[in-house]
Design a protein around this motif. Sequence first.
Motif, PDB file in Angstrom:
ATOM      1  N   LYS A 149       0.814  -1.215   0.000  1.00  0.00           N
ATOM      2  CA  LYS A 149       0.000   0.000   0.000  1.00  0.00           C
ATOM      3  C   LYS A 149       0.848   1.265   0.000  1.00  0.00           C
ATOM      4  CE  LYS A 149      -3.506  -2.362   2.807  1.00  0.00           C
ATOM      5  NZ  LYS A 149      -2.734  -3.614   2.912  1.00  0.00           N
ATOM      6  N   PHE A 150       2.160   1.103  -0.026  1.00  0.00           N
ATOM      7  CA  PHE A 150       3.067   2.229   0.166  1.00  0.00           C
ATOM      8  C   PHE A 150       2.825   3.339  -0.854  1.00  0.00           C
ATOM      9  CE2 PHE A 150       7.485   4.085  -0.081  1.00  0.00           C
ATOM     10  CZ  PHE A 150       7.442   4.682   1.162  1.00  0.00           C
ATOM     11  N   GLY A 151       2.551   2.964  -2.099  1.00  0.00           N
ATOM     12  CA  GLY A 151       2.374   3.956  -3.145  1.00  0.00           C
ATOM     13  C   GLY A 151       1.223   4.902  -2.889  1.00  0.00           C
ATOM     14  N   TYR A 152       0.100   4.398  -2.386  1.00  0.00           N
ATOM     15  CA  TYR A 152      -1.043   5.293  -2.178  1.00  0.00           C
ATOM     16  C   TYR A 152      -1.095   5.880  -0.773  1.00  0.00           C
ATOM     17  CZ  TYR A 152      -4.134   1.924   0.331  1.00  0.00           C
ATOM     18  OH  TYR A 152      -4.707   1.064   1.246  1.00  0.00           O
ATOM     19  N   LEU A 153      -0.533   5.198   0.217  1.00  0.00           N
ATOM     20  CA  LEU A 153      -0.586   5.733   1.581  1.00  0.00           C
ATOM     21  C   LEU A 153       0.179   7.047   1.702  1.00  0.00           C
ATOM     22  CD1 LEU A 153      -0.191   2.491   3.728  1.00  0.00           C
ATOM     23  CD2 LEU A 153      -2.216   3.955   3.579  1.00  0.00           C
ATOM     24  N   ARG A 154       1.232   7.217   0.910  1.00  0.00           N
ATOM     25  CA  ARG A 154       1.965   8.480   0.965  1.00  0.00           C
ATOM     26  C   ARG A 154       1.447   9.489  -0.059  1.00  0.00           C
ATOM     27  NH1 ARG A 154       6.404   8.620  -2.659  1.00  0.00           N
ATOM     28  NH2 ARG A 154       6.656   6.718  -3.885  1.00  0.00           N
ATOM     29  N   ALA A 210      -5.664   6.439  13.951  1.00  0.00           N
ATOM     30  CA  ALA A 210      -4.242   6.096  13.904  1.00  0.00           C
ATOM     31  C   ALA A 210      -3.563   6.727  12.700  1.00  0.00           C
ATOM     32  CB  ALA A 210      -4.070   4.582  13.887  1.00  0.00           C
ATOM     33  N   MET A 211      -4.218   6.717  11.554  1.00  0.00           N
ATOM     34  CA  MET A 211      -3.642   7.305  10.347  1.00  0.00           C
ATOM     35  C   MET A 211      -3.601   8.821  10.443  1.00  0.00           C
ATOM     36  SD  MET A 211      -5.418   4.732   7.556  1.00  0.00           S
ATOM     37  CE  MET A 211      -4.621   5.419   6.098  1.00  0.00           C
ATOM     38  N   GLU A 212      -4.638   9.406  11.019  1.00  0.00           N
ATOM     39  CA  GLU A 212      -4.637  10.855  11.216  1.00  0.00           C
ATOM     40  C   GLU A 212      -3.548  11.264  12.198  1.00  0.00           C
ATOM     41  OE1 GLU A 212      -9.347  11.942  10.385  1.00  0.00           O
ATOM     42  OE2 GLU A 212      -8.661  11.523  12.432  1.00  0.00           O
ATOM     43  N   SER A 235      -2.978  12.233   6.114  1.00  0.00           N
ATOM     44  CA  SER A 235      -3.949  12.899   5.257  1.00  0.00           C
ATOM     45  C   SER A 235      -4.372  14.222   5.883  1.00  0.00           C
ATOM     46  CB  SER A 235      -5.186  12.018   5.050  1.00  0.00           C
ATOM     47  OG  SER A 235      -6.229  12.738   4.425  1.00  0.00           O
ATOM     48  N   ALA A 236      -4.611  15.200   5.021  1.00  0.00           N
ATOM     49  CA  ALA A 236      -5.081  16.513   5.474  1.00  0.00           C
ATOM     50  C   ALA A 236      -6.602  16.566   5.369  1.00  0.00           C
ATOM     51  CB  ALA A 236      -4.446  17.613   4.639  1.00  0.00           C
ATOM     52  N   GLY A 237      -7.266  15.792   6.206  1.00  0.00           N
ATOM     53  CA  GLY A 237      -8.725  15.819   6.262  1.00  0.00           C
ATOM     54  C   GLY A 237      -9.431  15.035   5.179  1.00  0.00           C
ATOM     55  N   LYS A 238      -8.727  14.150   4.478  1.00  0.00           N
ATOM     56  CA  LYS A 238      -9.361  13.374   3.413  1.00  0.00           C
ATOM     57  C   LYS A 238      -9.932  12.043   3.917  1.00  0.00           C
ATOM     58  CE  LYS A 238      -8.133  16.394   0.322  1.00  0.00           C
ATOM     59  NZ  LYS A 238      -7.301  16.074  -0.842  1.00  0.00           N
ATOM     60  N   LEU A 239      -9.667  11.682   5.167  1.00  0.00           N
ATOM     61  CA  LEU A 239     -10.073  10.382   5.682  1.00  0.00           C
ATOM     62  C   LEU A 239     -11.488  10.422   6.267  1.00  0.00           C
ATOM     63  CD1 LEU A 239      -6.766   9.331   7.468  1.00  0.00           C
ATOM     64  CD2 LEU A 239      -7.801   8.170   5.516  1.00  0.00           C
ATOM     65  N   ALA A 240     -12.237   9.358   6.036  1.00  0.00           N
ATOM     66  CA  ALA A 240     -13.564   9.191   6.629  1.00  0.00           C
ATOM     67  C   ALA A 240     -13.779   7.706   6.894  1.00  0.00           C
ATOM     68  CB  ALA A 240     -14.656   9.721   5.706  1.00  0.00           C
ATOM     69  N   THR A 241     -14.540   7.409   7.922  1.00  0.00           N
ATOM     70  CA  THR A 241     -14.853   6.017   8.244  1.00  0.00           C
ATOM     71  C   THR A 241     -16.137   5.594   7.549  1.00  0.00           C
ATOM     72  OG1 THR A 241     -13.824   6.220  10.431  1.00  0.00           O
ATOM     73  CG2 THR A 241     -15.315   4.361  10.088  1.00  0.00           C
ATOM     74  N   PHE A 301       9.627   3.385   4.831  1.00  0.00           N
ATOM     75  CA  PHE A 301       9.462   4.374   5.891  1.00  0.00           C
ATOM     76  C   PHE A 301       8.993   5.689   5.288  1.00  0.00           C
ATOM     77  CE2 PHE A 301      12.276   1.396   7.991  1.00  0.00           C
ATOM     78  CZ  PHE A 301      11.756   1.366   9.278  1.00  0.00           C
ATOM     79  N   TYR A 302       7.943   6.248   5.879  1.00  0.00           N
ATOM     80  CA  TYR A 302       7.378   7.498   5.389  1.00  0.00           C
ATOM     81  C   TYR A 302       6.686   8.191   6.554  1.00  0.00           C
ATOM     82  CZ  TYR A 302       3.972  10.690   3.319  1.00  0.00           C
ATOM     83  OH  TYR A 302       3.217  11.797   3.032  1.00  0.00           O
ATOM     84  N   GLY A 303       6.731   9.507   6.526  1.00  0.00           N
ATOM     85  CA  GLY A 303       6.013  10.269   7.538  1.00  0.00           C
ATOM     86  C   GLY A 303       5.980  11.729   7.155  1.00  0.00           C
ATOM     87  N   ARG A 304       5.215  12.498   7.909  1.00  0.00           N
ATOM     88  CA  ARG A 304       5.203  13.940   7.691  1.00  0.00           C
ATOM     89  C   ARG A 304       4.637  14.651   8.903  1.00  0.00           C
ATOM     90  NH1 ARG A 304       0.633  15.373   3.107  1.00  0.00           N
ATOM     91  NH2 ARG A 304      -1.225  14.956   4.360  1.00  0.00           N
ATOM     92  N   VAL A 305       4.971  15.939   8.996  1.00  0.00           N
ATOM     93  CA  VAL A 305       4.472  16.798  10.071  1.00  0.00           C
ATOM     94  C   VAL A 305       3.989  18.089   9.434  1.00  0.00           C
ATOM     95  CG1 VAL A 305       5.954  15.827  11.867  1.00  0.00           C
ATOM     96  CG2 VAL A 305       6.760  17.782  10.515  1.00  0.00           C
ATOM     97  N   GLU A 306       3.023  18.730  10.069  1.00  0.00           N
ATOM     98  CA  GLU A 306       2.485  19.960   9.512  1.00  0.00           C
ATOM     99  C   GLU A 306       3.507  21.086   9.610  1.00  0.00           C
ATOM    100  OE1 GLU A 306      -1.646  22.573   9.464  1.00  0.00           O
ATOM    101  OE2 GLU A 306      -1.338  21.040  11.013  1.00  0.00           O
ATOM    102  N   ALA A 307       3.573  21.884   8.573  1.00  0.00           N
ATOM    103  CA  ALA A 307       4.446  23.054   8.532  1.00  0.00           C
ATOM    104  C   ALA A 307       3.593  24.304   8.722  1.00  0.00           C
ATOM    105  CB  ALA A 307       5.189  23.119   7.203  1.00  0.00           C
ATOM    106  N   HIS A 308       4.237  25.363   9.197  1.00  0.00           N
ATOM    107  CA  HIS A 308       3.513  26.589   9.502  1.00  0.00           C
ATOM    108  C   HIS A 308       4.181  27.769   8.810  1.00  0.00           C
ATOM    109  CE1 HIS A 308       1.208  24.411  12.556  1.00  0.00           C
ATOM    110  NE2 HIS A 308       2.357  23.869  12.917  1.00  0.00           N
TER     111      HIS A 308
END
Length: 620
Positions: A253-258, A276-278, A283-289, A536-543
């Motif tokens: 799933k690596f290709g789409y998760l990032r 957990a994903m949020e 994702s920047a608000g694109k996730l829904a259950t 390995f992939y990750g991100r943090v919000e920038a300001h």
Amino acid sequence: MNNIPETSPRQSHPHRFPHRGLLPEGSYFTLTWTIGYDYGGMTTVALERSSAFARLDNRRVEILTLSPEMKGLDRERELRAAGSIDRKVKVRNLWQDLTSWSDRKLRRMVGTVDPDPTAADDVITRTGQEWTEQRNDSEDSLLQADRYHDRGHLLVIDRQDMKKPGRRGGRRITLFDREQTVIAQWSTARDFYQAWLDIVIGDKPSYLICDSAFVGNFIHEYRRDNVILCMVNHNHFLADANDEPTGALAEDKFGYLRQLDGFDLATTLTDSQRVAMEGLDLSAGKLATVSNLTDDLHGDPDRPRPRSRGSMVARLSPQKRVEDAIAAVASVVADGQQVTLDVYGDGDDRPMLSELIESGNAAGRVTLHGHVDGAKSNFLSSSFSLLTSRFEGQGLVVLESMSAGCIPICYAVDYGPADIIEHGTDGFLVAPGDVDGLAAAISTFLSLPEDEVSRMRRNAVARAADFFHDPIVRRWGEVLAAQPFVPIIRAENARAEVRTAEVTADGVSVTLSVSDLGGSTPEQMFISWKSRTGTFYGRVEAHSSKELITADIPLSRIEPITEEYVDFSLDLVFGRGFERVRLACSEDSALSSSAALHLYSSKHGNLSGRFIRDGLTSTS
């Protein structure tokens, strides 16, 4: 295409068969790679959801498939005959279309590179009447596939050794007419697939829901103003289900998760996975259950059934950990209680599990039935069910068991069981991997008074009703209607330049500037990182502060990375627009490293890092 009106899930328009307003108006498509003859839970869910959309909202739904293995199969007729799809669901395959279309229809395929007429010279000598000829290398890796039209003439040359003949690398897909004149060419399969999707979908407001992780890894780039693109995450998103949520992502799933912000919507099956994903800013608000839907099996809570009879529907694979269920049953038997377990499913673990049954107290108590069509119907006559998986996307069998009035006894794994079951009320939850606890839960259930069991069965059926087709289709209507058909913002020329990047005791601090946004202002920005190898992939919000953008990457987010090199980027989110830009380093960029992480400008002039574990500081 830029003036498509927003829609409401309750809005209806006149049709020959009027829609019922459960879903917003538009055309509906389900996208997956293939529909095999031994498909699993993901395909089952895709078929059932498509059929529920068609049946409950009285609309046509098309299931789109890309695999050449589907060519020549009449899966639509077969699935309908088996009762697996509604009569208003159509199954369509890329290769079925191309190999039957006239030249006039084929010319609707729009290429992405200038046509090279010499491509016809690459044709492989045809050895028979099969519709495909292949050329492989010495290790049997595919170098070229020629596809033939149903009328017998060459249709497509898909050459995958364009950089150096005989070695995979570089691709050119060429589409021909019956005169062997080039119609169009593409340099990637992704662009080729998109050309077909453009024809199938057209320019009307449409909803394209992708269920295949394999397809999702490249379809995130299919952005059209008139298409709401949705990705369904069916399973665990981490490489190791037992890992902390800062580890590597699942490889398949690596290709789409990032790239989740490249979709309009990404759904999870449970709230716990979405949270957990949020928590990792994936994702920047694109996730829904949106949960899986399950059939109403019309379970009768008061129907007499042997208390000791258990059932389990699971693949016989390491993920499902069926050996724990066998061991727990053997333990209950050893304690003198009567219990049986019928296991429905097949897989590579069957020989090992058969030996385990015969060598323990489970002989005559646990039966491996193999694959059985409609195995879930056995829950109607069973008293309890077991789920011992290492991880689940949700656990459809749990819902099926509860719908039948069969009490689930489950490992409380990520994700699913704990989101569905209330322990002691409509089922039992056991710590993952605790065989003794699983045996104890079975024993507890066997010893309960009959009125308590009847109460649990009624509660289970009532809980399952929350996941029946009607409420889940309505939920889909809600989340899809919340996606507006506004123009997609593009910022392909955006540039991000590092001013300072410093490794501190707390992590990595980055200051940068961004330019050439094309007049658009991002709604959110993130600093992302990806290991050059591995997942390995990750991100943090920038300001943003005045003219600069700042971000701090906590040490806890990068410490788990076991790969040597990591590359950094700036993610720009514009609502329906998403761009990822590498962080450029110039002579004015101030980089500060530590003994553990060396920051440097790569040979392409971008910010990268190398973890120092052997005393070396060489970079690439």
